[in-house]
Design a protein around this motif. Structure first.
Motif, mmCIF file in Angstrom:
data_model
loop_
_atom_site.group_PDB
_atom_site.id
_atom_site.type_symbol
_atom_site.label_atom_id
_atom_site.label_comp_id
_atom_site.label_asym_id
_atom_site.label_seq_id
_atom_site.Cartn_x
_atom_site.Cartn_y
_atom_site.Cartn_z
ATOM 1 N N GLU A 52 0.874 -1.175 0.000
ATOM 2 C CA GLU A 52 0.000 0.000 0.000
ATOM 3 C C GLU A 52 0.919 1.235 0.000
ATOM 4 O OE1 GLU A 52 -2.362 2.818 0.432
ATOM 5 O OE2 GLU A 52 -2.025 2.377 2.554
ATOM 6 N N PRO A 53 0.867 2.064 -1.072
ATOM 7 C CA PRO A 53 1.859 3.134 -1.221
ATOM 8 C C PRO A 53 1.973 4.051 -0.005
ATOM 9 C CG PRO A 53 0.511 2.971 -3.198
ATOM 10 C CD PRO A 53 -0.093 2.026 -2.193
ATOM 11 N N ALA A 54 0.829 4.505 0.519
ATOM 12 C CA ALA A 54 0.889 5.479 1.620
ATOM 13 C C ALA A 54 1.531 4.852 2.862
ATOM 14 C CB ALA A 54 -0.517 5.977 1.940
ATOM 15 N N LEU B 213 8.766 4.295 5.554
ATOM 16 C CA LEU B 213 10.108 4.765 5.162
ATOM 17 C C LEU B 213 10.444 6.089 5.855
ATOM 18 C CD1 LEU B 213 10.157 3.978 1.322
ATOM 19 C CD2 LEU B 213 11.466 2.846 3.124
ATOM 20 N N GLY B 214 9.433 6.926 5.995
ATOM 21 C CA GLY B 214 9.660 8.216 6.643
ATOM 22 C C GLY B 214 9.888 8.084 8.139
ATOM 23 N N ALA B 215 9.373 7.006 8.706
ATOM 24 C CA ALA B 215 9.475 6.843 10.165
ATOM 25 C C ALA B 215 10.774 6.169 10.590
ATOM 26 C CB ALA B 215 8.287 6.024 10.672
ATOM 27 N N ARG B 216 11.442 5.494 9.668
ATOM 28 C CA ARG B 216 12.646 4.767 10.076
ATOM 29 C C ARG B 216 13.743 5.744 10.490
ATOM 30 N NH1 ARG B 216 16.248 6.218 7.311
ATOM 31 N NH2 ARG B 216 17.804 4.985 8.409
ATOM 32 N N ALA C 298 13.739 -5.733 9.165
ATOM 33 C CA ALA C 298 13.987 -5.499 10.594
ATOM 34 C C ALA C 298 12.926 -4.556 11.158
ATOM 35 C CB ALA C 298 15.387 -4.919 10.792
ATOM 36 N N GLN C 299 12.627 -3.512 10.381
ATOM 37 C CA GLN C 299 11.613 -2.535 10.812
ATOM 38 C C GLN C 299 10.254 -3.220 10.974
ATOM 39 O OE1 GLN C 299 11.465 0.798 8.120
ATOM 40 N NE2 GLN C 299 9.846 1.836 9.242
ATOM 41 N N ALA C 300 9.952 -4.126 10.053
ATOM 42 C CA ALA C 300 8.669 -4.847 10.130
ATOM 43 C C ALA C 300 8.587 -5.692 11.401
ATOM 44 C CB ALA C 300 8.480 -5.719 8.890
ATOM 45 N N HIS C 301 9.738 -6.078 11.935
ATOM 46 C CA HIS C 301 9.775 -6.831 13.193
ATOM 47 C C HIS C 301 9.876 -5.903 14.407
ATOM 48 C CE1 HIS C 301 9.834 -11.163 12.364
ATOM 49 N NE2 HIS C 301 10.367 -10.843 11.192
ATOM 50 N N GLY C 302 9.731 -4.607 14.170
ATOM 51 C CA GLY C 302 9.800 -3.666 15.288
ATOM 52 C C GLY C 302 11.218 -3.425 15.778
ATOM 53 N N LEU C 303 12.203 -3.719 14.908
ATOM 54 C CA LEU C 303 13.601 -3.565 15.313
ATOM 55 C C LEU C 303 14.219 -2.319 14.688
ATOM 56 C CD1 LEU C 303 14.522 -7.291 14.730
ATOM 57 C CD2 LEU C 303 14.492 -6.151 16.969
ATOM 58 N N GLY C 304 15.245 -1.828 15.293
ATOM 59 C CA GLY C 304 15.981 -0.701 14.734
ATOM 60 C C GLY C 304 17.288 -1.189 14.139
ATOM 61 N N VAL C 305 17.786 -0.427 13.161
ATOM 62 C CA VAL C 305 19.013 -0.806 12.446
ATOM 63 C C VAL C 305 19.928 0.400 12.337
ATOM 64 C CG1 VAL C 305 19.901 -1.408 10.139
ATOM 65 C CG2 VAL C 305 17.948 -2.656 11.077
ATOM 66 N N LEU C 306 21.221 0.135 12.446
ATOM 67 C CA LEU C 306 22.221 1.123 12.041
ATOM 68 C C LEU C 306 23.069 0.482 10.950
ATOM 69 C CD1 LEU C 306 23.792 3.818 12.475
ATOM 70 C CD2 LEU C 306 25.269 2.540 14.024
ATOM 71 N N ALA D 6 11.971 12.982 10.918
ATOM 72 C CA ALA D 6 13.056 13.961 10.793
ATOM 73 C C ALA D 6 12.979 14.574 9.405
ATOM 74 C CB ALA D 6 14.402 13.267 10.987
ATOM 75 N N PRO D 7 13.058 15.919 9.305
ATOM 76 C CA PRO D 7 12.955 16.523 7.972
ATOM 77 C C PRO D 7 14.128 16.149 7.089
ATOM 78 C CG PRO D 7 13.495 18.183 9.644
ATOM 79 C CD PRO D 7 13.254 16.903 10.381
ATOM 80 N N LYS D 8 13.821 15.991 5.818
ATOM 81 C CA LYS D 8 14.876 15.742 4.830
ATOM 82 C C LYS D 8 14.728 16.779 3.730
ATOM 83 C CE LYS D 8 15.611 10.753 5.384
ATOM 84 N NZ LYS D 8 17.017 10.657 5.824
ATOM 85 N N GLU D 9 15.799 17.028 3.026
ATOM 86 C CA GLU D 9 15.747 17.999 1.929
ATOM 87 C C GLU D 9 14.830 17.487 0.827
ATOM 88 O OE1 GLU D 9 19.720 18.927 0.725
ATOM 89 O OE2 GLU D 9 20.097 20.068 2.572
ATOM 90 N N PRO D 10 14.285 18.427 0.015
ATOM 91 C CA PRO D 10 13.431 17.961 -1.083
ATOM 92 C C PRO D 10 14.222 17.118 -2.076
ATOM 93 C CG PRO D 10 13.762 20.353 -1.162
ATOM 94 C CD PRO D 10 14.429 19.882 0.076
ATOM 95 N N ALA D 11 13.503 16.270 -2.798
ATOM 96 C CA ALA D 11 14.167 15.416 -3.786
ATOM 97 C C ALA D 11 14.817 16.273 -4.863
ATOM 98 C CB ALA D 11 13.155 14.469 -4.418
ATOM 99 N N ASP D 12 16.031 15.921 -5.218
ATOM 100 C CA ASP D 12 16.718 16.557 -6.338
ATOM 101 C C ASP D 12 16.340 15.739 -7.570
ATOM 102 O OD1 ASP D 12 18.389 17.652 -8.181
ATOM 103 O OD2 ASP D 12 20.246 17.287 -7.058
ATOM 104 N N VAL D 13 15.267 16.159 -8.210
ATOM 105 C CA VAL D 13 14.720 15.334 -9.288
ATOM 106 C C VAL D 13 14.444 16.210 -10.507
ATOM 107 C CG1 VAL D 13 12.388 15.587 -8.329
ATOM 108 C CG2 VAL D 13 12.850 13.705 -9.876
#
Ligand SMILES: Cc1cc2nc3c(=O)[nH]c(=O)nc-3n(C[C@H](O)[C@H](O)[C@H](O)COP(=O)(O)O)c2cc1C
Length: 258
Positions: free
Chosen positions: A77-79, A85-88, A196-204, A248-255
């Protein structure tokens, strides 16, 4: 690919529809006398012929899994995907909790399922268990030697101390992604992070550990890396000890649309 594979087409099932011919990226299939057949066994074994056949007539030997019928439940589901992705976040503080074996298995599985250029399937995974501390110790040793030089040119290095947990931050699990091709390894790592995120885990992603694994012969030996094998990255995995409350804010896409 590490294993030998051969394509077989069951003439009793084949209806000669040509879908496999149309979908083969290697132009390796033909329909003759109403039946499909491979021209050679020298293709990339991408198995599109297996996946597209409406009568399940095509098989490829040498794999230890059966193709699974697709029923639409795989759709993303796109949204929700973009929200995830934005929450990771890159995780640098981990709770004192182990990672379940099933979660680790799924993380590796996500890497295995990731596409590779030419279907090389040349990405491998080292799950650090007993040797986790020893590997970190060797990486720390190297970085402590290099730090004085880095401090001459880099302000962040001047503020940085290399403590004993510098690379893995006390996380309970680390998966080193190994590949000859950097892109293949990086794509796998990205999907593994999602698992990992789907399992509720964090990654570095530890770029620093990958750097150490490139520079330290002792660490390469400890990891059992052969010549030409690159530790593309290391996924440091665990339960988060931090509760992030907003994106966390990210810069706009350079597209550019050309
Ligand atoms: C390839 C790669 C290597 C990284 N290596 C490190 C690292 O060695 N140490 C670290 O603290 N962060 C590392 N990071 C994390 C980045 O600093 C982080 O992704 C970036 O600041 C954005 O933050 P976010 O991931 O929380 O969105 C790495 C990220 C990537 C993509």
């Amino acid at each position: 690919m590490r294993f030998h594979h051969e394509i077989a087409i069951d003439p009793a099932r084949c209806i000669g529809c040509g879908r496999c011919v149309d979908d083969c990226p290697a132009a390796n299939l033909v329909v003759a006398d109403g039946k499909a057949a491979p021209l050679t066994q020298g293709c990339i074994m991408c198995a599109h012929c297996v996946a597209v056949c409406p009568t399940n007539a095509v098989t490829i030997s040498g794999f230890d899994e059966e193709p699974r019928p697709l029923d639409g439940a795989e759709a993303l589901e796109p949204a929700r995907l973009l929200a995830a992705l934005g929450a990771r976040r890159s995780m640098r503080r981990f709770a004192d909790r182990p990672v379940a074996d099933e979660a680790l298995a799924d993380i590796v599985e996500a890497g295995r399922l990731t596409p590779t250029g030419g279907n090389a399937q040349d990405v491998s995974f080292i799950v650090l268990c007993e040797r986790l501390e020893r590997c970190e110790e060797l990486a720390v040793r190297l970085f402590r030697r290099v730090l004085p030089f880095a401090r001459l040119v880099d302000a962040t290095a001047r503020r940085t101390e290399i403590d004993d947990r510098f690379f893995f931050k006390g996380a309970p699990a680390v998966v080193v992604v190994v590949a000859k091709d950097q892109v293949n390894g990086a794509l796998a790592a990205s999907n593994m992070e999602l698992a990992a995120q789907a399992h509720g885990l964090g990654v570095l992603y530890s770029g620093f550990f990958a750097m150490a694994a490139r520079l330290s012969p002792a660490l390469r030996r400890e990891l059992g890396l052969a010549r030409g094998q690159k530790a593309v990255t290391a996924l440091v995995v665990g339960h988060s000890a931090v509760n992030y409350r907003r994106t966390a804010p990210k810069e706009p896409a350079d597209v550019r649309f050309l």
